[in-house]
Design a protein around this motif. Structure first.
Motif, PDB file in Angstrom:
ATOM      1  N   GLU A  33      -4.486   6.329   5.926  1.00 22.72           N
ATOM      2  CA  GLU A  33      -4.184   7.237   4.818  1.00 22.72           C
ATOM      3  C   GLU A  33      -4.051   6.383   3.563  1.00 22.72           C
ATOM      4  OE1 GLU A  33      -1.081  10.766   3.423  1.00 22.72           O
ATOM      5  OE2 GLU A  33      -0.521   9.389   5.039  1.00 22.72           O
ATOM      6  N   VAL A  34      -4.787   6.761   2.531  1.00 25.01           N
ATOM      7  CA  VAL A  34      -4.794   5.985   1.292  1.00 25.01           C
ATOM      8  C   VAL A  34      -4.017   6.736   0.216  1.00 25.01           C
ATOM      9  CG1 VAL A  34      -6.185   4.916  -0.502  1.00 25.01           C
ATOM     10  CG2 VAL A  34      -7.022   4.952   1.851  1.00 25.01           C
ATOM     11  N   LEU A  35      -2.956   6.102  -0.255  1.00 21.89           N
ATOM     12  CA  LEU A  35      -2.196   6.605  -1.385  1.00 21.89           C
ATOM     13  C   LEU A  35      -2.532   5.735  -2.595  1.00 21.89           C
ATOM     14  CD1 LEU A  35       1.337   6.918   0.292  1.00 21.89           C
ATOM     15  CD2 LEU A  35      -0.622   8.465   0.483  1.00 21.89           C
ATOM     16  N   ALA A  36      -2.435   6.305  -3.781  1.00 24.88           N
ATOM     17  CA  ALA A  36      -2.702   5.546  -4.998  1.00 24.88           C
ATOM     18  C   ALA A  36      -1.732   5.992  -6.076  1.00 24.88           C
ATOM     19  CB  ALA A  36      -4.141   5.759  -5.463  1.00 24.88           C
ATOM     20  N   CYS A  37      -1.406   5.079  -6.960  1.00 26.85           N
ATOM     21  CA  CYS A  37      -0.515   5.433  -8.063  1.00 26.85           C
ATOM     22  C   CYS A  37      -1.003   4.799  -9.350  1.00 26.85           C
ATOM     23  CB  CYS A  37       0.927   5.019  -7.762  1.00 26.85           C
ATOM     24  SG  CYS A  37       1.192   3.247  -7.542  1.00 26.85           S
ATOM     25  N   ASP A  38      -0.652   5.440 -10.444  1.00 24.83           N
ATOM     26  CA  ASP A  38      -1.027   4.947 -11.762  1.00 24.83           C
ATOM     27  C   ASP A  38      -0.146   5.634 -12.797  1.00 24.83           C
ATOM     28  OD1 ASP A  38      -2.473   3.656 -13.835  1.00 24.83           O
ATOM     29  OD2 ASP A  38      -4.308   3.771 -12.661  1.00 24.83           O
ATOM     30  N   LEU A  39      -0.231   5.156 -14.025  1.00 22.19           N
ATOM     31  CA  LEU A  39       0.543   5.742 -15.106  1.00 22.19           C
ATOM     32  C   LEU A  39       0.126   7.195 -15.337  1.00 22.19           C
ATOM     33  CD1 LEU A  39       2.688   5.063 -17.281  1.00 22.19           C
ATOM     34  CD2 LEU A  39       0.805   4.407 -18.788  1.00 22.19           C
ATOM     35  N   GLU A  40      -1.184   7.444 -15.302  1.00 18.81           N
ATOM     36  CA  GLU A  40      -1.726   8.793 -15.450  1.00 18.81           C
ATOM     37  C   GLU A  40      -2.714   9.042 -14.316  1.00 18.81           C
ATOM     38  OE1 GLU A  40      -2.180  10.156 -19.853  1.00 18.81           O
ATOM     39  OE2 GLU A  40      -2.871   8.075 -19.798  1.00 18.81           O
ATOM     40  N   PRO A  41      -2.237   9.408 -13.137  1.00 18.82           N
ATOM     41  CA  PRO A  41      -3.133   9.547 -11.987  1.00 18.82           C
ATOM     42  C   PRO A  41      -4.230  10.580 -12.185  1.00 18.82           C
ATOM     43  CG  PRO A  41      -0.943  10.455 -11.515  1.00 18.82           C
ATOM     44  CD  PRO A  41      -0.831   9.681 -12.792  1.00 18.82           C
ATOM     45  N   GLY A  42      -3.991  11.584 -13.002  1.00 18.38           N
ATOM     46  CA  GLY A  42      -5.020  12.579 -13.250  1.00 18.38           C
ATOM     47  C   GLY A  42      -6.214  12.031 -13.994  1.00 18.38           C
ATOM     48  N   LEU A  43      -6.048  10.874 -14.635  1.00 18.48           N
ATOM     49  CA  LEU A  43      -7.142  10.241 -15.378  1.00 18.48           C
ATOM     50  C   LEU A  43      -7.654   8.983 -14.678  1.00 18.48           C
ATOM     51  CD1 LEU A  43      -5.835  10.610 -19.041  1.00 18.48           C
ATOM     52  CD2 LEU A  43      -7.398  12.094 -17.787  1.00 18.48           C
ATOM     53  N   SER A  44      -7.254   8.782 -13.419  1.00 17.49           N
ATOM     54  CA  SER A  44      -7.679   7.619 -12.643  1.00 17.49           C
ATOM     55  C   SER A  44      -8.685   8.046 -11.584  1.00 17.49           C
ATOM     56  CB  SER A  44      -6.466   6.971 -11.970  1.00 17.49           C
ATOM     57  OG  SER A  44      -6.855   6.136 -10.895  1.00 17.49           O
ATOM     58  N   ALA A  45      -9.862   7.434 -11.612  1.00 15.35           N
ATOM     59  CA  ALA A  45     -10.882   7.751 -10.607  1.00 15.35           C
ATOM     60  C   ALA A  45     -10.397   7.396  -9.207  1.00 15.35           C
ATOM     61  CB  ALA A  45     -12.178   7.000 -10.924  1.00 15.35           C
ATOM     62  N   ALA A  46      -9.735   6.251  -9.076  1.00 14.95           N
ATOM     63  CA  ALA A  46      -9.259   5.824  -7.759  1.00 14.95           C
ATOM     64  C   ALA A  46      -8.180   6.768  -7.234  1.00 14.95           C
ATOM     65  CB  ALA A  46      -8.747   4.387  -7.818  1.00 14.95           C
ATOM     66  N   CYS A  47      -7.306   7.258  -8.108  1.00 12.33           N
ATOM     67  CA  CYS A  47      -6.295   8.214  -7.674  1.00 12.33           C
ATOM     68  C   CYS A  47      -6.946   9.507  -7.185  1.00 12.33           C
ATOM     69  CB  CYS A  47      -5.313   8.498  -8.804  1.00 12.33           C
ATOM     70  SG  CYS A  47      -4.100   7.182  -9.088  1.00 12.33           S
ATOM     71  N   ASN A  48      -8.011   9.902  -7.832  1.00 10.18           N
ATOM     72  CA  ASN A  48      -8.737  11.092  -7.383  1.00 10.18           C
ATOM     73  C   ASN A  48      -9.434  10.858  -6.052  1.00 10.18           C
ATOM     74  OD1 ASN A  48      -9.088  13.584  -9.456  1.00 10.18           O
ATOM     75  ND2 ASN A  48      -8.640  11.706 -10.590  1.00 10.18           N
ATOM     76  N   ALA A  49      -9.841   9.614  -5.789  1.00  8.43           N
ATOM     77  CA  ALA A  49     -10.534   9.293  -4.542  1.00  8.43           C
ATOM     78  C   ALA A  49      -9.569   9.099  -3.383  1.00  8.43           C
ATOM     79  CB  ALA A  49     -11.382   8.033  -4.723  1.00  8.43           C
ATOM     80  N   ALA A  50      -8.282   8.889  -3.672  1.00  8.29           N
ATOM     81  CA  ALA A  50      -7.286   8.661  -2.627  1.00  8.29           C
ATOM     82  C   ALA A  50      -6.921   9.974  -1.942  1.00  8.29           C
ATOM     83  CB  ALA A  50      -6.049   8.012  -3.236  1.00  8.29           C
ATOM     84  N   ASP A  51      -6.219   9.850  -0.821  1.00  9.49           N
ATOM     85  CA  ASP A  51      -5.748  11.042  -0.118  1.00  9.49           C
ATOM     86  C   ASP A  51      -4.595  11.713  -0.861  1.00  9.49           C
ATOM     87  OD1 ASP A  51      -7.505  10.765   2.185  1.00  9.49           O
ATOM     88  OD2 ASP A  51      -6.288   9.021   2.716  1.00  9.49           O
ATOM     89  N   ARG A  52      -3.752  10.909  -1.500  1.00 10.62           N
ATOM     90  CA  ARG A  52      -2.648  11.422  -2.297  1.00 10.62           C
ATOM     91  C   ARG A  52      -2.436  10.477  -3.469  1.00 10.62           C
ATOM     92  NH1 ARG A  52       2.227  13.417   1.602  1.00 10.62           N
ATOM     93  NH2 ARG A  52       2.694  14.562  -0.302  1.00 10.62           N
ATOM     94  N   ALA A  53      -1.973  11.022  -4.599  1.00  8.18           N
ATOM     95  CA  ALA A  53      -1.778  10.205  -5.792  1.00  8.18           C
ATOM     96  C   ALA A  53      -0.423  10.506  -6.415  1.00  8.18           C
ATOM     97  CB  ALA A  53      -2.891  10.452  -6.799  1.00  8.18           C
ATOM     98  N   PHE A  54       0.109   9.497  -7.113  1.00 13.84           N
ATOM     99  CA  PHE A  54       1.454   9.602  -7.675  1.00 13.84           C
ATOM    100  C   PHE A  54       1.472   8.980  -9.068  1.00 13.84           C
ATOM    101  CE2 PHE A  54       1.561   9.116  -3.122  1.00 13.84           C
ATOM    102  CZ  PHE A  54       2.405  10.139  -2.698  1.00 13.84           C
ATOM    103  N   ALA A  55       2.274   9.576  -9.933  1.00 18.42           N
ATOM    104  CA  ALA A  55       2.515   9.003 -11.257  1.00 18.42           C
ATOM    105  C   ALA A  55       3.700   8.051 -11.165  1.00 18.42           C
ATOM    106  CB  ALA A  55       2.793  10.107 -12.267  1.00 18.42           C
ATOM    107  N   VAL A  56       3.556   6.876 -11.765  1.00 16.59           N
ATOM    108  CA  VAL A  56       4.641   5.892 -11.791  1.00 16.59           C
ATOM    109  C   VAL A  56       4.774   5.342 -13.204  1.00 16.59           C
ATOM    110  CG1 VAL A  56       4.331   5.255  -9.363  1.00 16.59           C
ATOM    111  CG2 VAL A  56       3.085   3.989 -11.157  1.00 16.59           C
ATOM    112  N   PRO A  57       5.922   4.760 -13.548  1.00 13.49           N
ATOM    113  CA  PRO A  57       6.073   4.139 -14.872  1.00 13.49           C
ATOM    114  C   PRO A  57       5.135   2.942 -15.018  1.00 13.49           C
ATOM    115  CG  PRO A  57       8.209   4.496 -13.822  1.00 13.49           C
ATOM    116  CD  PRO A  57       7.170   4.727 -12.771  1.00 13.49           C
ATOM    117  N   ALA A  58       4.977   2.474 -16.246  1.00 10.84           N
ATOM    118  CA  ALA A  58       4.169   1.284 -16.509  1.00 10.84           C
ATOM    119  C   ALA A  58       4.791   0.076 -15.828  1.00 10.84           C
ATOM    120  CB  ALA A  58       4.073   1.041 -18.008  1.00 10.84           C
ATOM    121  N   TYR A  59       3.961  -0.925 -15.503  1.00  7.76           N
ATOM    122  CA  TYR A  59       4.432  -2.093 -14.762  1.00  7.76           C
ATOM    123  C   TYR A  59       5.538  -2.848 -15.488  1.00  7.76           C
ATOM    124  CZ  TYR A  59       0.947  -4.182 -17.885  1.00  7.76           C
ATOM    125  OH  TYR A  59       0.212  -4.535 -18.973  1.00  7.76           O
ATOM    126  N   GLY A  60       5.615  -2.718 -16.805  1.00 10.62           N
ATOM    127  CA  GLY A  60       6.652  -3.407 -17.566  1.00 10.62           C
ATOM    128  C   GLY A  60       7.975  -2.667 -17.605  1.00 10.62           C
TER     129      GLY A  60
END
Length: 321
Positions: A33-60
């Motif tokens: 199962e592939v999960l992915a996270c990004d600042l704006e998962p709705g605008l991330s191609a990889a988040c769309n390709a994952a099984d589930r995606a999550f919004a997280v704060p910036a790395y800083g």
């Protein structure tokens, strides 16, 4: 069938990396199962390709690691794979927190990240281990340190990545009077450029070193490349591993075969490089070998990959609505 859950952090456009993990899991007979996270998962191609995606704060953001911890805890993540340099330090500092939840973070210890994220330290540590490097000097506001060997030179952020902020300066008159971050001046190298992908197992043994020539580069990431086998690249990889004995997992480094001075290693990325799918397609399945370690399966790691494999990357799109 064994089941594993993978979390890709700062997933961005890394659809190719997700595909590599899925292909390896399928060939192993592992349910992934592939999960992915990004600042704006709705605008991330990889988040769309994952099984589930999550919004997280910036790395800083101090809440970044906590957000990943929450995902790991709630979804039983087995392996966390970061994809960009700035998130490596906070994740390395939190390894024990992830381990307590049964998750491995694919990151080397902080002592390795501190070197890889600092171009001056990289040059110093590699040179001490006998690895050929370009001359590298710190550059501060309005002044040069002693020992500059000649012009032209590269001026680059000491902690930069993806070719950010790099420029060629022809002489002292072209140097800025002030800079906003630590910078280095580095020997101007002329010659073919290569990325060497490395896999170091959990016991600290270098199991594979795959070189590809960077035929075309876009935004610091290889767009067209070809694998090439030459003993010099294995020798350089062994030197990098010797310089960073605590390094584990996947790393890559950049080397230019300078016409005048020979090979010079000038950058280390302590993570999956953007061109990793080329090494994977050539038979060096680092994604599989990581999954094998996490699943406590026998390792199939090797160095018998194919030279002459060509990668031609192209733009693709994901559509919604």
């Amino acid at each position: 069938m064994k089941h594993l859950t993978l979390l890709i952090s700062s997933a961005g456009r890394r659809v190719g990396l997700i595909d590599c993990f899925r292909q390896s899991a399928a060939s192993m007979g592992v349910s992934l199962e592939v999960l992915a996270c990004d600042l704006e998962p709705g605008l991330s191609a990889a988040c769309n390709a994952a099984d589930r995606a999550f919004a997280v704060p910036a790395y800083g953001d101090p809440a970044f690691v906590d957000a990943l911890i929450d995902i790991v805890r709630e979804h039983g993540v087995d392996l966390v794979v970061p994809t960009i340099d700035p998130e490596l330090a906070p994740l390395a500092a939190a390894i024990d927190r992830f381990s307590a939840l049964g998750a491995r973070v694919h990151v080397s210890p902080s002592c390795v990240i501190e070197v890889a994220r600092d171009k001056l330290r990289t040059a110093e540590v590699l040179e001490q281990a006998g690895v050929p490097v370009p001359w590298t000097r710190p550059f501060g506001n309005g002044h040069l340190m002693d020992g500059l060997s000649g012009w032209p030179a590269f001026l680059k952020p000491s902690a930069g990545s993806a070719s950010r902020g790099i420029r060629i300066v022809e002489g002292p008159a072209e140097l800025p009077e002030a800079v906003d971050e630590p910078m280095v001046l580095q020997q101007f190298l002329v010659g073919p450029e290569f990325t060497v992908n490395m896999f170091i197992d959990q016991g600290g043994v270098l199991r594979s070193a795959v070189a590809h020539r960077r035929l075309r580069v876009r935004a610091g990431e290889v767009e067209k490349g070809r694998t090439e086998r030459d003993p010099i690249f294995r020798e350089l990889a062994e030197g990098v591993a010797r310089a960073l004995p605590e390094a584990r997992g996947v790393l890559c480094f950049q080397v230019i075969l300078d016409a005048a001075t020979g090979p010079r290693v000038f950058e280390i990325n302590a993570r999956f490089g953007g061109g990793y799918p080329l090494a994977h397609h050539a038979g060096a399945e680092y994604a599989r070998w990581l999954l094998e370690e996490v699943a406590a399966l026998p390792s199939t790691a090797h160095d018998d990959w194919r030279a002459g494999v060509l990668m031609l990357r192209y733009d693709a799109a994901i559509f919604e609505g």
